[in-house]
Write a protein that holds these residues in place. Structure first.
Motif, PDB file in Angstrom:
ATOM      1  N   ALA A 218      -4.606  35.806  21.104  1.00  0.00           N
ATOM      2  CA  ALA A 218      -5.400  36.433  22.162  1.00  0.00           C
ATOM      3  C   ALA A 218      -4.626  37.522  22.899  1.00  0.00           C
ATOM      4  CB  ALA A 218      -5.867  35.374  23.149  1.00  0.00           C
ATOM      5  N   GLY A 219      -3.312  37.542  22.749  1.00  0.00           N
ATOM      6  CA  GLY A 219      -2.506  38.519  23.463  1.00  0.00           C
ATOM      7  C   GLY A 219      -2.038  38.040  24.819  1.00  0.00           C
ATOM      8  N   LEU A 220      -2.222  36.756  25.101  1.00  0.00           N
ATOM      9  CA  LEU A 220      -1.810  36.197  26.382  1.00  0.00           C
ATOM     10  C   LEU A 220      -0.336  35.799  26.375  1.00  0.00           C
ATOM     11  CD1 LEU A 220      -4.964  33.960  26.995  1.00  0.00           C
ATOM     12  CD2 LEU A 220      -4.506  36.271  27.865  1.00  0.00           C
ATOM     13  N   GLU A 221       0.257  35.743  25.208  1.00  0.00           N
ATOM     14  CA  GLU A 221       1.703  35.531  25.036  1.00  0.00           C
ATOM     15  C   GLU A 221       2.211  36.525  23.999  1.00  0.00           C
ATOM     16  OE1 GLU A 221       3.569  33.466  26.694  1.00  0.00           O
ATOM     17  OE2 GLU A 221       2.213  31.908  27.477  1.00  0.00           O
ATOM     18  N   GLU A 222       3.490  36.844  24.087  1.00  0.00           N
ATOM     19  CA  GLU A 222       4.109  37.728  23.102  1.00  0.00           C
ATOM     20  C   GLU A 222       5.014  36.907  22.193  1.00  0.00           C
ATOM     21  OE1 GLU A 222       6.193  40.907  24.925  1.00  0.00           O
ATOM     22  OE2 GLU A 222       4.440  41.711  25.984  1.00  0.00           O
ATOM     23  N   PRO A 223       4.940  37.114  20.885  1.00  0.00           N
ATOM     24  CA  PRO A 223       5.820  36.359  19.981  1.00  0.00           C
ATOM     25  C   PRO A 223       7.274  36.797  20.133  1.00  0.00           C
ATOM     26  CG  PRO A 223       4.624  38.036  18.757  1.00  0.00           C
ATOM     27  CD  PRO A 223       4.059  38.054  20.148  1.00  0.00           C
ATOM     28  N   THR A 224       8.173  35.852  19.921  1.00  0.00           N
ATOM     29  CA  THR A 224       9.604  36.199  19.908  1.00  0.00           C
ATOM     30  C   THR A 224       9.921  37.031  18.680  1.00  0.00           C
ATOM     31  OG1 THR A 224      10.056  34.100  21.031  1.00  0.00           O
ATOM     32  CG2 THR A 224      11.927  35.238  20.010  1.00  0.00           C
ATOM     33  N   SER A 225       9.255  36.696  17.583  1.00  0.00           N
ATOM     34  CA  SER A 225       9.383  37.478  16.354  1.00  0.00           C
ATOM     35  C   SER A 225       8.138  37.256  15.507  1.00  0.00           C
ATOM     36  CB  SER A 225      10.645  37.082  15.572  1.00  0.00           C
ATOM     37  OG  SER A 225      10.587  35.719  15.175  1.00  0.00           O
ATOM     38  N   GLY A 226       7.917  38.151  14.553  1.00  0.00           N
ATOM     39  CA  GLY A 226       6.769  38.033  13.668  1.00  0.00           C
ATOM     40  C   GLY A 226       5.672  39.029  14.002  1.00  0.00           C
ATOM     41  N   ARG A 227       4.625  39.032  13.167  1.00  0.00           N
ATOM     42  CA  ARG A 227       3.529  39.987  13.334  1.00  0.00           C
ATOM     43  C   ARG A 227       2.181  39.279  13.333  1.00  0.00           C
ATOM     44  NH1 ARG A 227       2.895  44.702   9.589  1.00  0.00           N
ATOM     45  NH2 ARG A 227       2.856  43.076   7.978  1.00  0.00           N
ATOM     46  N   ILE A 228       1.228  39.859  14.076  1.00  0.00           N
ATOM     47  CA  ILE A 228      -0.152  39.368  14.126  1.00  0.00           C
ATOM     48  C   ILE A 228      -1.055  40.503  13.673  1.00  0.00           C
ATOM     49  CG2 ILE A 228      -1.998  38.478  15.602  1.00  0.00           C
ATOM     50  CD1 ILE A 228       0.223  37.495  17.520  1.00  0.00           C
ATOM     51  N   LEU A 229      -1.852  40.232  12.623  1.00  0.00           N
ATOM     52  CA  LEU A 229      -2.766  41.249  12.100  1.00  0.00           C
ATOM     53  C   LEU A 229      -4.193  40.714  12.141  1.00  0.00           C
ATOM     54  CD1 LEU A 229       0.031  41.294  10.172  1.00  0.00           C
ATOM     55  CD2 LEU A 229      -1.140  43.310   9.294  1.00  0.00           C
ATOM     56  N   ILE A 230      -5.114  41.528  12.652  1.00  0.00           N
ATOM     57  CA  ILE A 230      -6.538  41.189  12.679  1.00  0.00           C
ATOM     58  C   ILE A 230      -7.278  42.272  11.914  1.00  0.00           C
ATOM     59  CG2 ILE A 230      -8.566  40.799  14.118  1.00  0.00           C
ATOM     60  CD1 ILE A 230      -6.716  39.906  16.351  1.00  0.00           C
ATOM     61  N   GLY A 231      -7.949  41.869  10.850  1.00  0.00           N
ATOM     62  CA  GLY A 231      -8.631  42.844  10.011  1.00  0.00           C
ATOM     63  C   GLY A 231      -7.676  43.844   9.390  1.00  0.00           C
ATOM     64  N   GLY A 232      -6.449  43.391   9.116  1.00  0.00           N
ATOM     65  CA  GLY A 232      -5.449  44.261   8.506  1.00  0.00           C
ATOM     66  C   GLY A 232      -4.708  45.150   9.480  1.00  0.00           C
ATOM     67  N   LYS A 233      -5.103  45.160  10.751  1.00  0.00           N
ATOM     68  CA  LYS A 233      -4.469  46.006  11.758  1.00  0.00           C
ATOM     69  C   LYS A 233      -3.453  45.199  12.551  1.00  0.00           C
ATOM     70  CE  LYS A 233      -5.442  48.822  15.857  1.00  0.00           C
ATOM     71  NZ  LYS A 233      -6.486  49.282  16.814  1.00  0.00           N
ATOM     72  N   ASP A 234      -2.260  45.734  12.692  1.00  0.00           N
ATOM     73  CA  ASP A 234      -1.198  45.068  13.438  1.00  0.00           C
ATOM     74  C   ASP A 234      -1.498  45.169  14.935  1.00  0.00           C
ATOM     75  OD1 ASP A 234       1.159  44.151  14.633  1.00  0.00           O
ATOM     76  OD2 ASP A 234       2.439  45.004  13.067  1.00  0.00           O
ATOM     77  N   VAL A 235      -1.744  44.002  15.560  1.00  0.00           N
ATOM     78  CA  VAL A 235      -2.066  43.988  16.992  1.00  0.00           C
ATOM     79  C   VAL A 235      -0.973  43.295  17.799  1.00  0.00           C
ATOM     80  CG1 VAL A 235      -4.555  44.017  16.540  1.00  0.00           C
ATOM     81  CG2 VAL A 235      -3.372  41.816  16.791  1.00  0.00           C
ATOM     82  N   THR A 236       0.192  43.109  17.200  1.00  0.00           N
ATOM     83  CA  THR A 236       1.265  42.357  17.853  1.00  0.00           C
ATOM     84  C   THR A 236       1.593  42.909  19.225  1.00  0.00           C
ATOM     85  OG1 THR A 236       2.185  41.997  15.640  1.00  0.00           O
ATOM     86  CG2 THR A 236       3.561  41.380  17.515  1.00  0.00           C
ATOM     87  N   ALA A 237       1.623  44.228  19.344  1.00  0.00           N
ATOM     88  CA  ALA A 237       1.995  44.868  20.612  1.00  0.00           C
ATOM     89  C   ALA A 237       0.778  45.263  21.453  1.00  0.00           C
ATOM     90  CB  ALA A 237       2.850  46.097  20.330  1.00  0.00           C
ATOM     91  N   SER A 238      -0.426  44.941  20.993  1.00  0.00           N
ATOM     92  CA  SER A 238      -1.646  45.345  21.703  1.00  0.00           C
ATOM     93  C   SER A 238      -1.920  44.437  22.886  1.00  0.00           C
ATOM     94  CB  SER A 238      -2.852  45.320  20.763  1.00  0.00           C
ATOM     95  OG  SER A 238      -2.661  46.186  19.667  1.00  0.00           O
ATOM     96  N   LYS A 239      -2.511  45.004  23.929  1.00  0.00           N
ATOM     97  CA  LYS A 239      -2.930  44.234  25.095  1.00  0.00           C
ATOM     98  C   LYS A 239      -4.157  43.393  24.721  1.00  0.00           C
ATOM     99  CE  LYS A 239       0.142  46.149  27.768  1.00  0.00           C
ATOM    100  NZ  LYS A 239       1.313  45.364  28.261  1.00  0.00           N
ATOM    101  N   PRO A 240      -4.420  42.323  25.496  1.00  0.00           N
ATOM    102  CA  PRO A 240      -5.576  41.472  25.179  1.00  0.00           C
ATOM    103  C   PRO A 240      -6.890  42.238  25.075  1.00  0.00           C
ATOM    104  CG  PRO A 240      -4.176  40.380  26.781  1.00  0.00           C
ATOM    105  CD  PRO A 240      -3.618  41.759  26.587  1.00  0.00           C
ATOM    106  N   TYR A 241      -7.135  43.176  25.984  1.00  0.00           N
ATOM    107  CA  TYR A 241      -8.405  43.904  25.981  1.00  0.00           C
ATOM    108  C   TYR A 241      -8.511  44.894  24.827  1.00  0.00           C
ATOM    109  CZ  TYR A 241      -5.764  47.729  28.173  1.00  0.00           C
ATOM    110  OH  TYR A 241      -4.842  48.732  28.441  1.00  0.00           O
ATOM    111  N   GLN A 242      -7.386  45.158  24.151  1.00  0.00           N
ATOM    112  CA  GLN A 242      -7.394  46.082  23.016  1.00  0.00           C
ATOM    113  C   GLN A 242      -7.649  45.365  21.692  1.00  0.00           C
ATOM    114  OE1 GLN A 242      -3.398  47.612  23.695  1.00  0.00           O
ATOM    115  NE2 GLN A 242      -4.205  49.534  24.524  1.00  0.00           N
ATOM    116  N   ARG A 243      -7.761  44.052  21.729  1.00  0.00           N
ATOM    117  CA  ARG A 243      -7.940  43.266  20.510  1.00  0.00           C
ATOM    118  C   ARG A 243      -9.410  42.887  20.332  1.00  0.00           C
ATOM    119  NH1 ARG A 243      -2.557  39.397  20.051  1.00  0.00           N
ATOM    120  NH2 ARG A 243      -1.107  40.883  21.009  1.00  0.00           N
TER     121      ARG A 243
END
Length: 402
Positions: free
Chosen positions: A59-84
């Protein structure tokens, strides 16, 4: 019509090498997970296993220490919650008490300047079958209705991914079961990707296409609900999804289709294809409802495991079934579920019984027996085959005297 309006496909969710550390402990460690678009996926586990942290990371309410989060193939790891492209339904409905149901559902659309926000809100309410109460305030609704309004408010934004954080935890048992079926139906209708976090085993197995059982920040086992229940890979899964009788022992034969294990002075068989380990020290098991109770020793039949004699040490009526605890010399206390087909219990407290089950119902775990703690279910460290035989002989002698 409302179903068609929301029948937009969801998106894949991919977690790659996700680790989340907090001061003093690691909540998630090297988590890799792919959830296909349009699926209903459940993260199941006890408190503190990392499932809610995983949801908050997505959801973007926490930031991972490491690793990547992709939604629909798009990397949203650094995205704000409202941008997801994500919406979350929480256990607390978080509805605005001063607004009507319709205003609650349309609120997010109006803030984003979406045209015809009221029309889309009505469509979402029709989807959850609550358009007829659109003019009421949340306090005028039941708990189940409020939960469906919260769901409509999330769906109306047409997210690619819907996150559900223990959404039914505040409901009573009957309403919770009703909502389980309704949620599954809505997910099937709208085609979104649902990620559902829960500690309720029945809830996960009722609704989800795929269940991932989490333990200590890792996924212990993942698969279809029936697969996890019928063929658990570890003791944790075997006992978190229902109950299991587990038997540690030594593999004495592994030829043909069967694995034969020596345990507690007897031998039990399990299909080789249903066992994770085939040599050395192993753990095999069987679910309580697969076991039959006998008041007399059954004849030896191919394809059947038989234990006994044992003594019934506890009888608990639970409605559709009765739970029996049977103490078997050398093997500890086994649990048996017997469906209530007649009035009253099948056997009484203190009765001497034998137990049997079809070999095909057994399973073998990947665990090392030494790593499993299961008081009352396993052979004690001081127990040997000779002691087990002595205990069995004493019980048989007692039975003869009676």
């Amino acid at each position: 019509m409302a179903q068609q309006a929301f029948a937009e496909s969801g998106a894949d969710l991919e977690l790659s090498g996700i680790t989340k550390r907090f001061p003093g402990f690691t909540a998630i460690e090297e988590l890799d997970l792919t959830i296909p678009a349009g699926s209903f996926f459940a993260l199941l586990g006890p408190s503190g296993c990392g499932k809610t942290t995983t949801l908050r990371l997505v959801a973007g309410l926490e930031e991972p220490t490491s690793g990547r989060i992709l939604i629909g193939g798009k990397d949203v790891t650094a995205s704000k919650p409202y941008q997801r492209p994500v919406n979350t339904v929480f256990q607390s409905y978080a509805l605005f008490p001063h607004m009507t149901v319709l205003e609650n559902v349309a609120f997010g659309l109006k803030r984003r300047g979406i045209r015809d926000a009221a029309g889309r809100a009505h469509e979402a309410l029709r989807l959850v079958e609550l358009d007829h109460v659109s003019g009421r305030k949340p306090a005028q609704l039941s708990g189940g209705q409020q939960q469906r309004v919260a769901l409509a408010r999330a769906v109306v934004n047409r997210p690619a991914l819907l996150l559900l954080d223990e959404p039914l935890g505040a409901l009573d048992l009957k309403l919770r079961r009703q909502m389980q079926l309704e949620l599954k139906s809505i997910q099937s209708d709208v085609g979104l990707t649902f990620l559902h976090v829960t500690h309720d085993q029945e809830e996960a197995m009722t609704m989800a296409d795929t269940v991932a059982v989490m333990n200590k920040g890792r996924i212990e086992q993942m698969g279809a609900p029936q697969e996890l229940y019928e063929l658990p890979a570890t003791a944790f899964v075997a006992n978190f999804l229902g109950q299991s009788n587990l038997f540690p022992g030594e593999a004495v034969s592994s030829s043909g289709d069967l694995l034969v294990v020596g345990t507690g002075g007897t031998r039990l068989s399990v299909p080789r294809e249903r066992a994770q380990r085939h040599s050395g020290e192993v753990v095999i098991g069987v679910r309580p409802e697969k076991i039959l109770l006998h008041s007399e020793e059954p004849d030896a039949v191919a394809g059947q495991n038989v234990l006994g004699p044992g003594r019934v040490v506890d009888v608990s009526f639970s409605g559709v079934s009765t739970q029996y605890q049977v103490a078997v010399p050398g093997l500890g206390t086994l649990v048996v579920f017997s469906q209530n087909l007649v009035y009253g219990s099948v056997v009484s407290l203190g009765a001497v019984v034998w137990l049997s089950w079809g070999v095909e119902h057994g399973f073998g775990l990947a665990d090392d027996p030494a790593s499993i703690e299961q008081p009352g279910r396993f052979v004690d460290d001081t127990d040997t085959s000779a002691i087990a035989l002595q205990q069995r002989a004493a019980l048989e002698a007692e039975l003869d005297e009676a």
